[in-house]
Design an enzyme around this catalytic site. Sequence first.
Site, PDB file in Angstrom:
ATOM      1  N   SER A  43      65.392  10.963 151.121  1.00  0.00           N
ATOM      2  CA  SER A  43      64.426   9.892 151.332  1.00  0.00           C
ATOM      3  C   SER A  43      65.055   8.714 152.075  1.00  0.00           C
ATOM      4  O   SER A  43      65.513   8.864 153.203  1.00  0.00           O
ATOM      5  CB  SER A  43      63.845   9.468 149.983  1.00  0.00           C
ATOM      6  N   ASP A 158      59.092  14.457 149.770  1.00  0.00           N
ATOM      7  CA  ASP A 158      60.307  13.673 149.503  1.00  0.00           C
ATOM      8  C   ASP A 158      61.434  14.484 148.853  1.00  0.00           C
ATOM      9  O   ASP A 158      61.219  15.172 147.860  1.00  0.00           O
ATOM     10  CB  ASP A 158      59.928  12.507 148.591  1.00  0.00           C
TER      11      ASP A 158
END
Length: 281
Positions: A43, A158
């Site tokens: 991320s 993510d």
Amino acid sequence: MNSKDRKIGLALGSGGMRGLAHIGVIKALCSSGFEISHIAGSSVGALIGGLYAQSGDIGQVEEIVLGLDRKKLAGLFLDFKIGGGVVEGEKIEKFIDKCLGGVEFGQLKIAFCAVATDVKSGKLVKIKSGKVSKAIMVSGALPVIFNPVDYMGRILIDGGVSMPVPCRVVKQMGAKFVVGVNLYCGRDYLKEKFRMYDLTFRTMAIMLSNLAVFNMKEADYGIVADVGGWGVLDFFMERSEKEEIIRRNEKLAREKISEIKEMMKKEERGFFSDLGRLFRK
């Protein structure tokens, strides 16, 4: 320490705007003579890691991030489309690609891997080829906020969902000594006043905190970032607040340099001791 001894791999964890802490840690490591040979990021860790892997200049990365004021961020996030999330992400990806100069993985100065999660299988996905900007966008596709990304025949979200601090990935890339940076800290969710509307994010934070601790066990040295009361979704903080997070974590990392060097020496002594036993057999 000679140049060979100073080589380290970095596992940069997920954590939204807390990722500013990664900049401070990298500044401290670089100014202390360490050479970062491998980076894996989840991320926001993929964002900071990818930008640094491209330029090799953490000061340049810092200026890019500090330059994102509220007006610019609002423009990037005003990118709505019906789907699994609020934000499509196309504007953000184009901005990242511009900052990176459109590079692909083979053009990076430092070996880099972005981590994502396959929605269908739940498995970790390592992205090490193609456009770096696309890999960063995929790695940061936080559920609810961003739409999932259809990438190379997979629906990805993510990377923090499956591995918030990708220490194992850096080891697999070939790094001999791995420093992990954990952003899930500094806020006691269990002691905060309970508010029903933030139950989803509170629950996610608790799960990710526990998973991050588990991931950090695979690091040779772990740094728990100093993020104070800043939250993962504090996107519109002031420049002074961003600078404060960077400053705090540069200071924190500097205080740990001697421990890192000592740990590296122990690892080296252990390696030669094992090698000696092997030859004596």
